[in-house]
Structure formats: C-alpha cells, structure tokens
Design an enzyme around this catalytic site. Structure first.
Site, PDB file in Angstrom:
ATOM      1  CG  HIS A 150      -3.329 -35.995  45.296  1.00 25.27           C
ATOM      2  ND1 HIS A 150      -3.761 -36.236  46.564  1.00 25.27           N
ATOM      3  CD2 HIS A 150      -2.238 -36.818  45.134  1.00 25.27           C
ATOM      4  CE1 HIS A 150      -3.040 -37.081  47.241  1.00 25.27           C
ATOM      5  NE2 HIS A 150      -2.205 -37.591  45.870  1.00 25.27           N
ATOM      6  CB  CYS A 255      10.007 -29.470  42.915  1.00 23.78           C
ATOM      7  SG  CYS A 255       8.919 -28.569  41.967  1.00 23.78           S
TER       8      CYS A 255
END
Length: 264
Positions: A150, A255
């Site tokens: 990514h 997160c």
C-alpha cells in the site's frame, strides 16, 4: 491511490480492534499468511493501545475481536477520516469487506458523517490514502505504486511539511510522483526500511504538548532509528508490530485516529 488533503489536524480519539484467536492459524488468517504467535501479537496490540491512550492522551475505543474476521485488527483499511467525515472503504479483498460494518457503526456513534462508496466496481483500502496536510479543498492526486505494498507502506508524513519514505525504488518513485503533483514544497527524509515510513504524525489536543510521531521501534527496524532522530520537531513514540506484520499489518493499518467532540 494517493490522496492529499488537510489531514494533519488535532486528534482526540483512536479506534482499534482486538486481535482474534483465529489470527493464530495461517489457515484462519487467509491463504498465504503464516501462523502467528497469538500471545505476542496481542501484546504488541495492547502496547499500541496503551501508547495511544497514556502517552498521546487519546480517548481509546477498542472494538472487540471477531473470530470470523481474522484481519479485523487492520481496521485502518476500512475507513478514511477527514475532519468530521468518514469515507467507508471497500477493501479489494472480498473476504475483508464485512470488516467495515463494525467500524461504520463505531464512527456513527461518535457523530461522524458517513460517506459510502457507491460504485460496486471500485475498491479502496484506507492505507492507500495519505493526507499530506497542504492541499486545499481535499484535492486528490493519484500516485503510482509500483509494488504490492500500500502507499502507506512506502511513505508517510514525518511532520507537517516532511515526507518520510523508504529507500526502495518503489518508495522513491512514489515520493518523486508526489513532488510533481503538488505545488507545496515538502522536505523529504529517506529511511533504510520501507516499513519504517509507515508512521503516524499526530497532534493530540493537549495544550502545550508538541506533536508526536508514532513509529516502529528499534527492535523492529533498527537500521532506520538513526534517520528518524533527524525529525527534531516531533516527539518520537516507538511501538512494535513485528508479529502483526506477518499478517500484513503496518502501523497505519492498526488504528484510526480522529478528532471529535462527541463521546461514546
């Protein structure tokens, strides 16, 4: 997809999801993933939550683990948050798409405005989006990523005007593309390890507290620690995710941070 926008505001909450026992099985975690040391993965995850809450002063909201969602802890892929708006993503892996449901509800409960992806043929993982903090009106630029990683696995923000990137050709190519696509000047810092660039620049809403850089600690990526010390305008907060990394986790995938006045 590489995205730039004003995403470096002050944050007040962090959202994480617990590590399920199913992640300990390579078969349960999905084809091609190794079995994990569950206890170590859970310790890493617990330390991350503790740093977000105690060191950074964020209100921590933890979703319970779901055994049917072994990659559920990678909830950073499920949403892109900017201000009071959350875009719920559509992960490229169909097996991961049920992960968005719990995240959507949690963000709704926090009072965020929810935006859905309407094109069923489109896919997006949240860790393919990087807010640089200097583009107006959420201008979007597409950055080619010449690797299976990514975008956030190659580069990140080490400060309000500093891009950090790994030393691989894919990472350096992404940084060069970003420089061409923006009119705003950014300093850049090259790190020996691509994974070290997957960091989180955070401004907790505490008076007189300087910004933090949550980053992979020396035990994970020792070769990059000296370079990170050059970021003098932030307080470095190291964490480890070496075991969770085996399941494809980067720091930014573990997160979601947001700014809100709402409370659960």
């Amino acid at each position: 997809m590489g995205t730039t926008g004003e995403g470096l505001g002050r944050c007040s909450h962090a959202l994480i999801r617990g590590v399920p026992e199913s992640l300990a099985s390579g078969e349960g975690a999905g084809a091609g993933l190794p079995a994990l040391d569950l206890a170590k993965a859970q310790r890493e995850h617990g330390v991350l939550g503790g740093k977000l809450r105690q060191r950074l002063g964020l209100q921590l909201l933890e979703l319970p683990p779901e055994e049917s969602l072994p990659l559920g802890p990678l909830l950073g892929d499920t949403a892109v948050i900017q201000g009071d708006t959350a875009l719920i993503t559509r992960p490229w892996s169909p097996a991961r798409r049920p992960e968005v449901d719990g995240v959507r509800k949690a963000l709704q409960d926090l009072g965020l405005r929810i935006v859905e992806m309407e094109d069923e043929n489109a896919t997006l993982d949240g860790t393919d989006v990087l807010f640089t903090g200097e583009a107006e009106d959420f201008a979007v630029s597409t950055v080619p990523v010449g690797s299976p990683s990514h975008l956030r696995g190659l580069c990140g923000m080490g400060g309000p005007r500093t891009v950090v990137a790994g030393s691989s050709e894919a990472a350096q190519k992404a940084v060069r593309a970003m420089a061409v696509l923006t009119d705003h000047p950014y300093a850049s810092l090259t790190l020996p390890d691509d994974a070290a660039a997957d960091c989180l620049f955070l401004r907790p809403g505490l008076p007189g507290v300087p910004p933090f850089l949550l980053h992979r600690g020396g035990g994970d990526l020792p070769n990059s620690q000296e370079a990170l010390q050059k970021l003098s305008d932030v307080t470095l907060v190291p964490v480890s995710c070496s075991e969770l990394e085996k399941a494809g986790a980067g720091l930014s995938s573990l997160c979601l941070v947001l700014s809100t006045r709402h409370h659960s």
